[in-house]
Design a protein around this motif. Sequence first.
Motif, short mmCIF file in Angstrom:
data_model
loop_
_atom_site.label_atom_id
_atom_site.label_comp_id
_atom_site.label_asym_id
_atom_site.label_seq_id
_atom_site.Cartn_x
_atom_site.Cartn_y
_atom_site.Cartn_z
N LYS A 95 0.80 -1.11 0.23
CA LYS A 95 0.33 -0.54 -0.19
C LYS A 95 0.51 1.75 0.32
N ASP A 96 2.34 0.91 -0.35
CA ASP A 96 3.12 2.57 -0.54
C ASP A 96 2.52 3.31 -1.33
N THR A 97 2.81 4.37 -1.23
CA THR A 97 1.93 4.94 -2.45
C THR A 97 2.83 5.32 -3.36
N ARG A 98 4.46 5.22 -2.83
CA ARG A 98 5.50 4.93 -3.81
C ARG A 98 5.69 3.90 -5.07
N CYS A 99 4.73 2.92 -4.79
CA CYS A 99 5.31 2.22 -5.93
C CYS A 99 3.93 2.43 -7.22
N THR A 100 2.48 3.24 -6.68
CA THR A 100 1.61 3.32 -7.87
C THR A 100 1.28 4.56 -8.52
N THR A 101 1.35 4.61 -9.69
CA THR A 101 1.25 6.05 -10.30
C THR A 101 -0.86 5.93 -10.86
N HIS A 102 -1.04 7.49 -11.00
CA HIS A 102 -2.43 7.46 -11.30
C HIS A 102 -2.74 8.38 -12.28
N GLY A 103 -2.98 8.57 -12.83
CA GLY A 103 -3.07 9.39 -14.34
C GLY A 103 -4.33 8.74 -14.63
N LYS A 104 -5.06 10.49 -15.75
CA LYS A 104 -5.93 10.03 -16.68
C LYS A 104 -5.58 10.58 -18.30
N VAL A 105 -6.38 10.39 -18.79
CA VAL A 105 -6.58 10.81 -20.34
C VAL A 105 -8.06 11.38 -19.70
N LYS A 106 -7.88 12.42 -20.70
CA LYS A 106 -9.05 13.34 -20.90
C LYS A 106 -9.06 13.09 -22.67
N ALA A 107 -10.09 12.84 -22.35
CA ALA A 107 -11.34 12.34 -24.17
C ALA A 107 -11.81 13.62 -24.72
N LYS A 108 -11.44 13.26 -25.99
CA LYS A 108 -12.25 14.04 -27.02
C LYS A 108 -13.75 14.47 -26.76
N ASP A 109 -14.97 15.21 -27.02
CA ASP A 109 -16.33 15.05 -27.28
C ASP A 109 -16.88 14.07 -28.05
N LYS A 110 -16.41 14.61 -29.63
CA LYS A 110 -16.99 12.80 -29.70
C LYS A 110 -16.68 11.99 -29.51
N ASP A 111 -15.36 11.54 -28.34
CA ASP A 111 -15.36 10.08 -28.45
C ASP A 111 -15.41 10.14 -27.69
N LYS A 112 -16.08 11.44 -26.31
CA LYS A 112 -16.73 11.05 -24.74
C LYS A 112 -18.16 10.29 -25.42
N ARG A 113 -18.79 11.01 -26.32
CA ARG A 113 -20.65 11.18 -26.88
C ARG A 113 -20.24 9.91 -27.81
N ASN A 114 -19.44 9.26 -28.72
CA ASN A 114 -19.53 7.53 -29.29
C ASN A 114 -19.15 6.76 -27.35
#
Length: 891
Positions: free
Chosen positions: A860-879
């Motif tokens: 559970k050591d936070t140094r072992c894990t990374t968290h990121g996100k991808v911001k999708a385009k609007d049309k990709d969201k709709r699709n």
Amino acid sequence: MRGYSGGMRLRALAVTAVVLGAQAVALNAATATAAAPTVQATTPGTPGVPQAPTVVYAEDFENNTGATPILLPAYVGAPPLNETYTADPAWLSATNCNGIILDQAGGNQPNCQDRNPAGMQTLKNQANVLGQVNGAADPTLNHVVSAFTDGANPGANKVEFQTVNQIPLATTNRFITFSVDVAASSCSASAPLLEFYLTGSGADVPTFTSPINPCTDPRSKSYPSSVGSMIQAGSFPSDGSVLVSDASLGVKMVNANGSGTGNDHAYDNIRILDVTPQLDKAFSPATITEGGTSTLTLTVTNTTDLASKSGFALTDTLPSGVSVAATPNAATTCGAGTVTAAAGGNQLALTGGVLAVGQASCTVSVDVTSPTAGDYVNGPGNTTTTGINPPADTPLTVLSPAPSITKAAAEASFVAGETIHYTYTVTNNASQPLTNLQVTDTGPGTPTVTCPSGPLAPGASVDCTASYTATASDVEAGEIVNTAKVTGTSPGGRTVTATSNKVTVPLRSLTITKSVAETKFTAAGQTLHYTFTVTNNGEVPLTGIAVTDNGPGTPTVTCPSGSLAVGASQDCTATYVTTAADVTAGRVVDTATVTGTAPDGRPGTATSNTVTVPYTTEVDLAVVKTGPATVAEGGKVSYTITVTNNGPDGSTGYTISDPIPAGLNNAATTTAGCAVASGKLTCTGGPLANGASRTISLTGKAAAGTKTIVNKVTVTGKNPDPNPGNNTSTTTTKVTGTPGLTITKKQNGSATVKAGATVKYTITVKNTGTTTYAKDKPASFSDDLTELLDDARYDDNATSSSGKVSYSRPTLKWSGALAPGQSATITFSITTDARTFGDLKLDNTVVSNTPGNNCPAKSKDTRCTTHGKVKAKDKDKRNKANSLGADGSEA
């Protein structure tokens, strides 16, 4: 004359040889006109080696001859004989160039010169050549008698040269021959054939077996000529001889060739030679004993002319006291001569002796003996000869027979220090008394020999004695070898000697070597097994072999045989049971004695080496220490020490000593009889039975900063230890540091990224402990990229500052060596999809199974894990929304 006449080749005449008679010839000569010359006879001393003849008469035609040629009858020889010469008229014709005395340097004979100038020059050349033959200082002044036979055949067998007056001889009964120097030319036409005769009032006696022919005789040589053909010339003695009994003689030369074609020659240096053979005597052997046999050999040696000699005789009267042996074995090699020698007589006679042409010598021999010792001389006074020169003195020594000596020893064998008693029996084998008797022993020590005094009568014997004490050197040699020598004086003062038989006294010698199977005993009642090796080291067989044990209890010894051959050995045996007295004494000491009997009844004995069996106990104590191979710093270290008695006896006590090593803190033990004090574990143990063991414990803690702990323990027993090599034991423990590996993963940049963006990651691995992660046990991690790859792709660009990084979809792996405090940095990147249809999450966790790390599985050591996100385009969201059901799941 010239070799050819009217173009016709003339045939050489054949001549038949004259064979001489075997008897002495009386010439019945008239009284000599002058005193006889002195004859130098051959001398004795070289039997079988011919000596030169003696010149009785010589004519060189040099007496008052000068430059003017003369005919032979006009010449007068030198005083005192003043000899004159004649010949048949045909050989004294100046007109035919015959009978002319001339030299090369002088004038020409007018008649010959007028008739044949070339023939005149040929005669002069022949004179020069004969000067060369006789070694004249100036060959051109050498005078010769010449013949060219020009214009007429002189006729066969005409006298070409003859003495007018008789020539006196020194003695009668001499072998006489003739010699002349001859040169010849025109050999291809015909050659002179010169025959020589001795003359007197009776018939002429030939001195040859074959005529002299200088053209074919191998003794001639070729000489160049200024005119005509080559000249053949040489010096030629006749090959025959005459035994002359008169005191004077004459000589004539006849040419058997009567041809006037060829037959051109000259002669010079006419000599009458005394060729009487020489007599030599020899006894072989020259020294014999009374009654022994010697061969008397009389050698008749020819002179160097090697002419035949026929009719010589001799009578040899033996010295008084010497006689012909019972078996005379009389023999001769002197032609058909007759030998007479009667057994027991005192004379050897030869009649009708012959030396053939070319024969160097011949012999007459007979065996002789004498019963009486003495020196005998057979000299010229003992010999009467006819036609032989007298011999020299020839000695024969007859010795008394040597005495005989027989040696014997009273002892048939010996040992060191024993006295050997010798007896020497001397016998006088001679017919007269033996005085000054002396016996010398030639054996070891050369002991003094004692003999009775006084002379030893003929045939008598006497015993002499000596003694000798055998030494260590004799023992080493194995035998005493002895001979003796006797000397004495026989009548006449001669020393006689003899050597005895060899006496060998062999060594009688026994050796005994004692051994025991046991090396110790540890209590009363134990059995010791003895072996006695008995060897016959002498040179005689031994019987009655008996061994006696001299140790405690004198145990009975058993031997397999009662006899020993030379060089043989046998093992005898005995046993002995130890007693309390032996324990008290602390040992059993033993020797043995062996005896045997030689064939002469004398004993042999020997004592063995000393064998000692000690009373003792032996304990093989062994110690083994065990401990951990590794321990972490500050960790507990537990040791086990095991002491074992491997026997063969029980231990009466022991001590354990174990110095506490550096790096081991808080050392302690809970084992009774053991204590840790002054930096050392010490244990005292009591009796330990054969095969028993005892275990001891020792604990402590590994000190910080210590790399290894080396611990050595030693056991020391109170009893002798036959195997000290197992009395120590060492164990080594490696001290390891505290593992510590910190892994930190970061997503570089903003946590939220656009679609199609590149996202970089950095993973830092640092050794935060005290243990080194080595190449064989490296630090490592794995990174499963599955949660990234649903929205991105791996850029295949991972790098590492150290160690090795690899990728096998979907996992990225790294491993590498890290020393304490050392770090490694790993980087890689992903690129998000341009149109994302995943969960739009960039979550990623590093996992490691390296000891001491902060990112084990499910950490559970936070140094072992990374968290990121991808911001999708609007049309990709709709699709994406359109693709989800009412509950939000994908349709």
